[in-house]
Design a protein around this motif. Structure first.
Motif, PDB file in Angstrom:
ATOM      1  N   GLY A 108       0.791  -1.223   0.000  1.00 26.05           N
ATOM      2  CA  GLY A 108       0.000   0.000   0.000  1.00 26.05           C
ATOM      3  C   GLY A 108       0.819   1.268   0.000  1.00 26.05           C
ATOM      4  O   GLY A 108       0.291   2.356   0.235  1.00 26.05           O
ATOM      5  N   ARG A 109       2.124   1.148  -0.305  1.00 23.72           N
ATOM      6  CA  ARG A 109       2.991   2.325  -0.160  1.00 23.72           C
ATOM      7  C   ARG A 109       2.767   3.371  -1.235  1.00 23.72           C
ATOM      8  O   ARG A 109       3.165   4.523  -1.054  1.00 23.72           O
ATOM      9  CB  ARG A 109       4.453   1.877  -0.149  1.00 23.72           C
ATOM     10  CG  ARG A 109       4.972   1.341  -1.475  1.00 23.72           C
ATOM     11  CD  ARG A 109       6.419   0.892  -1.340  1.00 23.72           C
ATOM     12  NE  ARG A 109       6.976   0.472  -2.614  1.00 23.72           N
ATOM     13  CZ  ARG A 109       8.235   0.065  -2.774  1.00 23.72           C
ATOM     14  NH1 ARG A 109       9.049   0.029  -1.727  1.00 23.72           N
ATOM     15  NH2 ARG A 109       8.678  -0.301  -3.962  1.00 23.72           N
ATOM     16  N   GLU A 110       2.164   3.016  -2.366  1.00 21.14           N
ATOM     17  CA  GLU A 110       1.844   3.992  -3.404  1.00 21.14           C
ATOM     18  C   GLU A 110       0.551   3.577  -4.097  1.00 21.14           C
ATOM     19  O   GLU A 110       0.208   2.388  -4.132  1.00 21.14           O
ATOM     20  CB  GLU A 110       2.981   4.131  -4.406  1.00 21.14           C
ATOM     21  CG  GLU A 110       3.370   2.844  -5.109  1.00 21.14           C
ATOM     22  CD  GLU A 110       4.536   3.057  -6.068  1.00 21.14           C
ATOM     23  OE1 GLU A 110       4.271   3.342  -7.252  1.00 21.14           O
ATOM     24  OE2 GLU A 110       5.691   2.936  -5.623  1.00 21.14           O
ATOM     25  N   PRO A 111      -0.208   4.545  -4.648  1.00 19.10           N
ATOM     26  CA  PRO A 111      -1.549   4.249  -5.180  1.00 19.10           C
ATOM     27  C   PRO A 111      -1.576   3.163  -6.247  1.00 19.10           C
ATOM     28  O   PRO A 111      -2.426   2.274  -6.207  1.00 19.10           O
ATOM     29  CB  PRO A 111      -2.011   5.598  -5.741  1.00 19.10           C
ATOM     30  CG  PRO A 111      -1.267   6.607  -4.944  1.00 19.10           C
ATOM     31  CD  PRO A 111       0.076   5.999  -4.657  1.00 19.10           C
ATOM     32  N   ALA A 112      -0.653   3.220  -7.211  1.00 19.63           N
ATOM     33  CA  ALA A 112      -0.686   2.246  -8.300  1.00 19.63           C
ATOM     34  C   ALA A 112      -0.484   0.827  -7.785  1.00 19.63           C
ATOM     35  O   ALA A 112      -1.179  -0.110  -8.208  1.00 19.63           O
ATOM     36  CB  ALA A 112       0.365   2.584  -9.356  1.00 19.63           C
TER      37      ALA A 112
END
Length: 411
Positions: free
Chosen positions: A217-221
Motif C-alpha cells: 500500500g505504499r503507493e496508489p498504483a
C-alpha cells in the motif's frame, strides 16, 4: 552450496522452468483424488465433504499467508536457490505424511505442512525478475505460466489414473516428484540473486504479513494493482475448491474423467501462457492484456455457472484459459513497482494476498455448494460469484492505468 551463477540467460530460465513444472506436476497429481479421499473418510457424504474441503483450503491458505512474506524476505537476504530447495524437500516429506495418513486429522496436518513449505512459486517469480529485463518479464512470466500449465496437463492425468488404482498412490507419486526436484535443483539450479543485490539483513518489518500489506500500500498504483490481483486470486479459488466436487455431483464425472478434463485445462493454460502472452503484451501492452484476460474470465465463469451438461462446461474452458493472460501481466506490472533488492519481498507480499484469498474463497465456495446440494438447488452460485469478483478486478485494473497516468502527470 554449489552452482553459484548470477548471469541472466536462457539456461537459468530453463532451470527454474523445469523446477516449477516438476512442482506443479506433484501438486496436480493430488488434485483429482484429495477431495475423493476426504469423501471416503466421510463415508461418501458429499455435503459434509464439501465443508471439510473448504476447511482444508483455509488451513493451507493460512499457512501461506503467514510464511510467504517471511520466505520472500529470506530469499532477498540469502538468495532464491536455498529457499526453493528447502521448499521441495519439505513438500516431499509432507506428501509422505499425507500418503500414510490414517485419519482425517493426519491428512489435515499434511495440508498445514504443505502450506508452510510451498514457497517455490513466489520465489520462482522473484527469480525470473532477477534474470530478466523489465520489458521482457511479462513474456517470461507467461512462459513460467506454461510450466504451471504443463504440470496441470500431466499431473491430474497421472493422478486420475493412479487414483483409480488406489486413492493414496498419487500422494506417493507427488512425494517422489518433489524429492527428485530437490535433487535436480541441488545439482543444476543456479543462484539468480548476486550478493551485491541482496539485502544486508532480513527486513522483518516487511517479512511479516502486516508489514507486507503495508509494503503493497505504499503507493496508489501498487495498492490498486494489489486489489485487482487479490480479487483475481479470490475468483481463482473457486477452481481448486469445488471443481472436483462440482463436476462429480452435477455431471457425475469419475476420477479418471476429472483428471482428463483437468489435463485439458492445463493444456489450454499452457497454450495461452507460452504462446499468447508475449505477443499480446508486445502488441497491446501489459495493462490492456490484463484487462482482456479478466473479461474472458468473467465470461468463462458465467458459462461454468450456467452449463447444463458436462459438454457445455468443457466448451467454456478456452474462455477461462484466456483469463491466464492477466496473471503474467499483473506480475510484470508489480515488478516495475519494486526495486532490485525488493523482488522477493513484493512476490512474497503478493503471495500473502493469495493466502488471504485462500482463507476466504474455499470456505465461501464450498459452503455455497454444500447449501445448494442440501437444498436440492441447481449448483452454480459459486462460479457466479467468481464471475462477479473478476468483474470487480477489471474495475481496479482500469484504475491502475489512471493512477499511472496521474503519477506521470505529477512528475
Amino acid at each position: 552450496m554449489a552452482m553459484q551463477n548470477y548471469k541472466p540467460g536462457k539456461a537459468a530460465f530453463l532451470f527454474i522452468f523445469i523446477t516449477v513444472a516438476l512442482d506443479m506436476i506433484a501438486l496436480g497429481v493430488m488434485i483429482p483424488v484429495l477431495p475423493k479421499l476426504i469423501v471416503s473418510f466421510e463415508g461418501g457424504d458429499y455435503g459434509s465433504a464439501s465443508r471439510i474441503v473448504g476447511y482444508f483450503g483455509i488451513a493451507w491458505a493460512f499457512m501461506q499467508f503467514i510464511f510467504q512474506p517471511v520466505l520472500g524476505s529470506l530469499s532477498d537476504r540469502f538468495g532464491r536457490r536455498p529457499v526453493v530447495l528447502l521448499s521441495n524437500i519439505g513438500l516431499g516429506l509432507d506428501y509422505v505424511v499425507m500418503a500414510l495418513a490414517p485419519t482425517l486429522g493426519w491428512l489435515f496436518l499434511g495440508r498445514l505442512i504443505s502450506g508452510a513449505a510451498s514457497a517455490s512459486f513466489s520465489t520462482a517469480s522473484a527469480y525470473i525478475a532477477d534474470i530478466t529485463p523489465a520489458d521482457k518479464r511479462a513474456a517470461r512470466f507467461g512462459m513460467l505460466g506454461g510450466a504451471f500449465g504443463l504440470g496441470f496437463v500431466l499431473g491430474p492425468a497421472i493422478g486420475g489414473y493412479l487414483g483409480q488404482i488406489d486413492l493414496r498412490l498419487p500422494f506417493w507419486a507427488a512425494a517422489g516428484l518433489s524429492l527428485i526436484n530437490a535433487c535436480y535443483g541441488f545439482f543444476v539450479l543456479p543462484e539468480s540473486l548476486a550478493p551485491e543485490n541482496r539485502t544486508k539483513r532480513v527486513v522483518w518489518k516487511t517479512a511479516h504479513v502486516i508489514g507486507s500489506l503495508r509494503f503493497l500500500g505504499r503507493e496508489p498504483a501498487l495498492a490498486l494493482l494489489s486489489a485487482a490481483i487479490f480479487l483475481s486470486y479470490l475468483a481463482h479459488d473457486s477452481l481448486p475448491s469445488i471443481f472436483v466436487l462440482y463436476t462429480s455431483f452435477r455431471y457425475h464425472w469419475d476420477a479418471r474423467t476429472t483428471g482428463e478434463v483437468l489435463a485439458l485445462v492445463g493444456l489450454a493454460q499452457t497454450i495461452v501462457a507460452a504462446g499468447l502472452v508475449r505477443q499480446s503484451v508486445k502488441k497491446f501492452g501489459e495493462l490492456p492484456t490484463a484487462m482482456f484476460g479478466l473479461a474472458c474470465g468473467v465470461a468463462g465463469f458465467i458459462a461454468y455457472a450456467l452449463a447444463p451438461t458436462g459438454t457445455v462446461f468443457i466448451a467454456a474452458l478456452p474462455l477461462v484459459a484466456l483469463w491466464g493472460l492477466a496473471g503474467p501481466a499483473f506480475q510484470a506490472l508489480a515488478t516495475r513497482l519494486a526495486g532490485v533488492s525488493e523482488q522477493g519481498t513484493v512476490q512474497g507480499a503478493i503471495a500473502s494476498l493469495r493466502g488471504i484469498s485462500g482463507m476466504i474463497g474455499p470456505i465461501a465456495y464450498t459452503q455455497i455448494l454444500s447449501w445448494e446440494i442440501a437444498g436440492g438447488r441447481n449448483p452454480g452460485g459459486s462460479y457466479g460469484l467468481a464471475a462477479l469478483l473478476l468483474a470487480l478486478s477489471l474495475v481496479f485494473t482500469l484504475a491502475v492505468g489512471r493512477a499511472n497516468i496521474a503519477a506521470r502527470d505529477a512528475a
